[in-house]
Write an enzyme that holds these catalytic residues in place. Structure first.
Site, PDB file in Angstrom:
ATOM      1  N   ARG A 208      12.782  53.115  54.609  1.00  0.00           N
ATOM      2  CA  ARG A 208      12.403  53.820  53.213  1.00  0.00           C
ATOM      3  C   ARG A 208      12.944  53.232  52.440  1.00  0.00           C
ATOM      4  O   ARG A 208      12.385  54.398  51.458  1.00  0.00           O
ATOM      5  CB  ARG A 208      11.644  55.100  54.293  1.00  0.00           C
TER       6      ARG A 208
ATOM      7  N   ARG B   9      12.078  60.980  59.767  1.00  0.00           N
ATOM      8  CA  ARG B   9      13.884  61.137  59.194  1.00  0.00           C
ATOM      9  C   ARG B   9      14.169  61.427  60.594  1.00  0.00           C
ATOM     10  O   ARG B   9      15.349  61.076  59.968  1.00  0.00           O
ATOM     11  CB  ARG B   9      13.546  61.844  58.512  1.00  0.00           C
TER      12      ARG B   9
ATOM     13  N   ASP C  94      -0.602  60.700  55.751  1.00  0.00           N
ATOM     14  CA  ASP C  94       0.406  62.102  55.356  1.00  0.00           C
ATOM     15  C   ASP C  94      -1.074  62.921  54.814  1.00  0.00           C
ATOM     16  O   ASP C  94      -2.059  62.586  55.103  1.00  0.00           O
ATOM     17  CB  ASP C  94       1.254  62.143  54.442  1.00  0.00           C
TER      18      ASP C  94
ATOM     19  N   TYR D  30      -3.823  73.290  49.841  1.00  0.00           N
ATOM     20  CA  TYR D  30      -2.490  72.634  48.649  1.00  0.00           C
ATOM     21  C   TYR D  30      -3.345  72.414  47.368  1.00  0.00           C
ATOM     22  O   TYR D  30      -2.976  72.675  46.271  1.00  0.00           O
ATOM     23  CB  TYR D  30      -2.544  70.881  49.539  1.00  0.00           C
TER      24      TYR D  30
END
Length: 381
Positions: free
Chosen positions: A75, A66, A111, A186
């Site tokens: 994106r 970003r 990711d 996670y």
């Protein structure tokens, strides 16, 4: 879309932003990338393997992201996971910081939860939150129900790798995966956590289930890395983002054996292996034992201390505080020179090399011009 685009051509692609200069899965037989791309002059690979680089190599975690206006433009309207499973987008986004900054290595745009999604685990990456798991994994039955990863399920990722090995020329490509512990956190917590209380509770209250979970995630991580290696990546990095939440005793008992297995299973590929975690200053010695060739260091620990904790015979990577990039270039230059001096001293103390990087990822609001100038500075030192 994805090729070695010249600066004028990149400006055409991004006219509004401008461009600055430079059962367990089947075992995959991995052929060393060096049989296809002999990058004998690449400074990154030299530093990572104990050779003498022609210049100090530099790349940045989250360099493709970003902070780049061309990334934000590309994106628009495309979700993170959707981007990660589009080979052309993976290639193009990975190439953007190579064109703009002239860094010494590309890192695959992906990711850490991609292999979990590919295997069939119901999750999403929620903007402003991070990975969110639809059904957290908290019981023995939950662990037994977890799927394994088959290589074809990450075919889009490996297709992106193959596009990149053609587009990158002499620039090495780093593949990566999340370490079993961070993936487990996670899954157990259901998303990002500050305290990791459910994760730690499972470790201590039900160690049998914990190790079964880590074993399954280790299989997934190995399969994901082996697929990338077979497709042609030149190095790999294992991200244990949340390991810094653990005590040294817990890390050794509940995490280290599984990370060791990851590194052992990919050793035959013959490529440099990097290990990185945030807030892991007290764990550096144990992380150095896991089997990597290079240990990443966050900004909290001087490299002269890191080499003593890791021990001689390993390369070091790091470790500028990403926040310093907001302080003006005089401050950036002063800190960069300090880190380079500490790295040189660390080499005299037994480190086999130094790769300049940040102590964590590039922050979204970072001025990309500062990163470009930092690359030029590091190359001059």
């Amino acid at each position: 879309m994805c090729d070695e685009t010249s600066e004028p051509e990149a400006a055409r692609l991004y006219p509004d932003v401008g461009v600055e200069s430079p059962a367990p899965p089947p075992r995959i037989i991995v052929v060393s990338t060096y049989t296809r791309r002999r990058l004998t002059d690449a400074p990154f690979l030299a530093a990572a393997t104990g050779a003498t680089p022609s210049r100090r190599p530099v790349w940045f975690m989250r360099q493709a992201g970003r902070s780049l206006p061309e990334y934000r433009e590309l994106r628009k309207g495309i979700g993170m996971l959707e981007s990660c499973f589009d080979p052309e987008l993976v290639c193009e986004i990975t190439m953007q910081p190579i064109r703009r900054h002239g860094v010494d290595a590309a890192i695959l745009f992906s990711d850490i939860v991609v292999p979990l999604k590919a295997a069939g685990i119901d999750l999403d990456i929620v903007p402003g939150v991070g990975p969110v798991i639809a059904s957290p994994v908290r019981t023995e039955a939950d662990v037994r129900a977890l799927p394994r990863l088959r290589p074809e399920e990450v075919g889009a990722v490996t297709a992106g790798v193959r596009l990149l090995t053609d587009a990158l020329g002499d620039t090495p490509l780093i593949g990566f995966a999340g370490a079993p512990f961070t993936l487990a956190s996670y899954l157990v917590e259901g998303g990002p956590s500050k305290q990791h209380e459910r994760t730690k509770a499972m470790m201590h209250a039900d160690p049998k289930t914990w190790h079964a979970l880590l074993g399954t995630l280790t299989d997934i991580t190995i399969a994901f890395l082996q697929a990338q290696l077979a497709a042609g990546v030149d190095a790999v990095q294992l991200f244990d983002s949340w390991a810094g939440a653990l005590s040294l005793a817990d890390y050794r008992e509940f995490v280290l054996p599984h990370s060791e297995r990851v590194f052992a299973e990919i050793a035959d590929a013959g490529v440099p292996r990097i290990h990185f975690g945030v807030g892991t200053g007290e764990l550096l010695g144990a992380m150095g034992e896991a089997g990597a060739d290079v240990v990443g260091v966050d900004w909290r620990v001087p490299l002269t201390d890191a080499v003593r904790r890791v021990g001689a015979g390993k390369g070091l990577q790091g470790n500028l505080d990403p926040a310093i990039l907001f302080a003006g270039f005089d401050a950036v230059e002063a800190e960069a020179r300090r880190i380079v001096a500490e790295a040189d001293e660390a080499i005299t103390l037994g480190a086999t090399g130094h790769i300049f990087n940040l102590g964590h990822g590039v922050l979204p609001d970072t001025d990309p011009g500062v990163l470009t100038a930092l690359v030029e500075l590091v190359h001059s030192l």
